[in-house]
Enzyme design. Structure first.
Site, PDB file in Angstrom:
ATOM      1  N   TYR A   1       0.904  -1.211  -0.011  1.00 27.59           N
ATOM      2  CA  TYR A   1       0.066   0.080  -0.045  1.00 27.59           C
ATOM      3  C   TYR A   1       0.972   1.436  -0.085  1.00 27.59           C
ATOM      4  O   TYR A   1       0.731   2.089  -0.824  1.00 27.59           O
ATOM      5  CB  TYR A   1      -0.897   0.070   1.323  1.00 27.59           C
ATOM      6  CG  TYR A   1      -1.616   1.320   1.466  1.00 27.59           C
ATOM      7  CD1 TYR A   1      -2.557   1.718   0.643  1.00 27.59           C
ATOM      8  CD2 TYR A   1      -1.453   1.962   2.564  1.00 27.59           C
ATOM      9  CE1 TYR A   1      -3.010   3.222   0.648  1.00 27.59           C
ATOM     10  CE2 TYR A   1      -2.003   3.152   2.730  1.00 27.59           C
ATOM     11  CZ  TYR A   1      -2.862   3.755   1.912  1.00 27.59           C
ATOM     12  OH  TYR A   1      -3.601   5.184   2.131  1.00 27.59           O
TER      13      TYR A   1
HETATM   14  N1  LIG Z   1      -8.576   7.473   5.890  1.00 27.17           N
HETATM   15  C1  LIG Z   1      -7.371   7.695   6.013  1.00 27.17           C
HETATM   16  O1  LIG Z   1      -6.847   7.569   7.282  1.00 27.17           O
HETATM   17  C2  LIG Z   1      -6.518   7.703   5.047  1.00 27.17           C
HETATM   18  C3  LIG Z   1      -4.910   7.710   5.447  1.00 27.17           C
HETATM   19  C4  LIG Z   1      -4.046   7.951   4.505  1.00 27.17           C
HETATM   20  C5  LIG Z   1      -4.361   8.151   3.152  1.00 27.17           C
HETATM   21  N2  LIG Z   1      -5.660   8.007   2.889  1.00 27.17           N
HETATM   22  C6  LIG Z   1      -6.035   8.164   1.324  1.00 27.17           C
HETATM   23  O2  LIG Z   1      -6.997   8.758   1.126  1.00 27.17           O
HETATM   24  C7  LIG Z   1      -7.799   8.443  -0.027  1.00 27.17           C
HETATM   25  C8  LIG Z   1      -9.384   8.503   0.451  1.00 27.17           C
HETATM   26  O3  LIG Z   1      -9.299   7.413   1.433  1.00 27.17           O
HETATM   27  P1  LIG Z   1     -10.750   7.143   2.313  1.00 27.17           P
HETATM   28  O4  LIG Z   1     -10.165   6.841   3.806  1.00 27.17           O
HETATM   29  O5  LIG Z   1     -11.713   8.146   1.700  1.00 27.17           O
HETATM   30  O6  LIG Z   1     -11.006   5.658   1.392  1.00 27.17           O
HETATM   31  P2  LIG Z   1     -12.468   4.883   1.049  1.00 27.17           P
HETATM   32  O7  LIG Z   1     -11.944   3.625   0.589  1.00 27.17           O
HETATM   33  O8  LIG Z   1     -13.577   5.255   1.882  1.00 27.17           O
HETATM   34  O9  LIG Z   1     -12.715   5.860  -0.294  1.00 27.17           O
HETATM   35  C9  LIG Z   1     -11.956   5.415  -1.581  1.00 27.17           C
HETATM   36  C10 LIG Z   1     -13.027   5.193  -2.715  1.00 27.17           C
HETATM   37  O10 LIG Z   1     -12.238   5.086  -3.821  1.00 27.17           O
HETATM   38  C11 LIG Z   1     -13.183   4.209  -4.585  1.00 27.17           C
HETATM   39  N3  LIG Z   1     -12.207   3.208  -5.452  1.00 27.17           N
HETATM   40  C12 LIG Z   1     -11.460   2.271  -4.933  1.00 27.17           C
HETATM   41  N4  LIG Z   1     -10.671   1.709  -5.831  1.00 27.17           N
HETATM   42  C13 LIG Z   1     -11.342   2.236  -7.217  1.00 27.17           C
HETATM   43  C14 LIG Z   1     -11.048   2.082  -8.276  1.00 27.17           C
HETATM   44  N5  LIG Z   1     -10.095   1.281  -9.023  1.00 27.17           N
HETATM   45  N6  LIG Z   1     -11.917   2.744  -9.356  1.00 27.17           N
HETATM   46  C15 LIG Z   1     -12.545   3.865  -9.067  1.00 27.17           C
HETATM   47  N7  LIG Z   1     -12.708   4.046  -7.642  1.00 27.17           N
HETATM   48  C16 LIG Z   1     -12.184   3.382  -6.785  1.00 27.17           C
HETATM   49  C17 LIG Z   1     -13.962   3.183  -3.456  1.00 27.17           C
HETATM   50  O11 LIG Z   1     -15.150   2.712  -3.949  1.00 27.17           O
HETATM   51  C18 LIG Z   1     -14.267   4.194  -2.344  1.00 27.17           C
HETATM   52  O12 LIG Z   1     -15.293   4.908  -2.554  1.00 27.17           O
HETATM   53  C19 LIG Z   1      -7.216   7.288  -0.570  1.00 27.17           C
HETATM   54  O13 LIG Z   1      -6.389   7.569  -1.707  1.00 27.17           O
HETATM   55  C20 LIG Z   1      -6.375   6.564   0.601  1.00 27.17           C
HETATM   56  O14 LIG Z   1      -5.301   5.822   0.290  1.00 27.17           O
HETATM   57  C21 LIG Z   1      -6.628   7.944   3.653  1.00 27.17           C
END
Ligand SMILES: NC(=O)c1ccc[n+]([C@@H]2O[C@H](COP(=O)([O-])OP(=O)(O)OC[C@H]3O[C@@H](n4cnc5c(N)ncnc54)[C@H](O)[C@@H]3O)[C@@H](O)[C@H]2O)c1
Length: 334
Positions: A153
């Site tokens: 990841y």
């Molecule tokens: N939540 C955290 O603590 C956190 C921390 C660090 C980084 N991030 C990053 O922030 C971003 C958002 O995270 P989040 O917590 O909202 O996650 P989440 O999983 O709730 O949201 C991601 C969304 O992307 C969509 N998705 C996934 N793969 C896809 C694909 N191949 N094509 C189209 N849609 C796709 C999913 O359906 C989902 O709705 C991500 O890039 C994640 O890596 C989140």
């Protein structure tokens, strides 16, 4: 009206960001594949709420479907793209590494390619505090070397940063990468600690506490985080003359990396106590060893964010947990 294409709007952070942007008068088009990594009903609820606003429209599609993404991007003609869709989750990546390569490497490339073709004014993409990996010097600073990722990841996110830098250099697309630190809050992700802990405590099930509770996280309240993104939209990276003190701005490309964190590390056991206090119930504790791929601590230096925007996240973790618990009880009926 400024048009912003946001990927991942059915996800936790994308939903909150879209809501804030709509409230601030932007037009938003969301793109999300509704993947079944966790409860799709929660994703549909988030999108349904956004669709009540006439300035929000959405496409359900995968990032890997370049023809569809290109069509959507061409039709909407965004001035800005915020790319949040990804295969997220540190632990799941140990068992399912390929999902990360598809969504985060191929998928992000689709978005970068559209941003170049449409000459967007600012492409913003999500990275993670996990790229700091085995770094031990805290708080983490963007300009620190970060070459020891501990999971696929984190490695795909680090690759996104490198790809972004190259794209900004070759094509001149201004790119900001965010490194998010453990985001939490209402409408949160069912796979993350707060959601799992609250659910288990209310169900009377034990909670697994890794590394015997000797873990520290910089917990960032989601509404603070999306406000920081909103401010960063206007902090478009330019030439080296636009650098601020301690900047991560590249000397050869309009590219920078910005931590978005609370700048406070909270001990896991204190976090759990705050949840217990908020729920008025004790957790049944199941102490476990450290998990592979996990890091004992994360802690952001959010000084660059503050110098660029004048803003710094500051919701106290007890307050944020209380807001999550209020939402969770309402949503789950428990
Ligand atoms: N939540 C955290 O603590 C956190 C921390 C660090 C980084 N991030 C990053 O922030 C971003 C958002 O995270 P989040 O917590 O909202 O996650 P989440 O999983 O709730 O949201 C991601 C969304 O992307 C969509 N998705 C996934 N793969 C896809 C694909 N191949 N094509 C189209 N849609 C796709 C999913 O359906 C989902 O709705 C991500 O890039 C994640 O890596 C989140």
């Amino acid at each position: 009206m400024t048009r912003i294409l946001v990927t991942g709007t059915a996800g936790f952070i994308g939903f909150h960001l879209a809501r804030l942007l709509l409230a601030e008068g932007f037009r938003v088009h969301g793109y999300d594949g509704m993947t079944d990594y966790y409860d799709v009903a929660l994703k549909r609820r988030r999108h349904a709420m956004l669709l009540q606003d006439g300035n929000f429209s959405a496409t359900e599609g995968m990032l890997e479907d370049q023809a569809l993404f290109d069509r959507v991007a061409d039709d909407f003609a965004p001035e800005i793209i915020v790319h949040l869709a990804a295969q997220a989750g540190v632990r799941y990546s140990v068992e399912n590494p390929r999902a990360y390569l598809d969504a985060n490497i191929i998928g992000s490339f689709t978005v970068m390619e559209a941003a170049r073709r449409l000459r967007v004014g600012h492409l913003m993409m999500a990275s993670t505090s996990s790229v700091y990996g085995a770094n031990e010097t805290m708080p983490f600073r963007e300009a620190d070397k970060a070459d020891s990722q501990l999971t696929i990841y984190a490695a795909t996110k680090k690759a996104n940063e490198s790809m972004g830098h190259a794209w900004a250099h070759v094509h001149g697309v201004p790119i900001t990468m965010f490194r998010f630190f453990t985001v939490y809050g209402p409408w949160g992700r069912p796979d993350l600690a707060l959601f799992r802990f609250v659910e288990a405590i209310l169900d009377g099930r034990p909670i697994d506490i890794y590394n015997h509770g000797e873990m520290w996280r910089d917990f960032t309240y989601v509404e603070d985080l999306v406000r920081a993104i909103r401010f960063l939209i206007d902090a478009v990276p330019g030439g080296p003359e636009t650098a601020v003190e301690g900047d991560s701005l590249s000397p050869v490309a309009p590219f920078r990396i910005v931590n978005i964190g609370n700048s406070e590390k909270v001990r896991l056991l204190d976090f759990i106590e705050a949840i217990e206090h908020s729920l008025g119930r004790r957790a049944i504790r199941n102490y476990m060893p450290m998990q592979v791929g996990d890091v004992p601590a994360t802690w952001a230096d959010a000084g660059l964010l503050q110098r660029l925007t004048g803003y710094r996240p500051q919701t106290d973790v007890r307050e944020g947990i209380a807001r999550f618990v209020a939402w969770y009880r309402d949503w789950s009926g428990k």
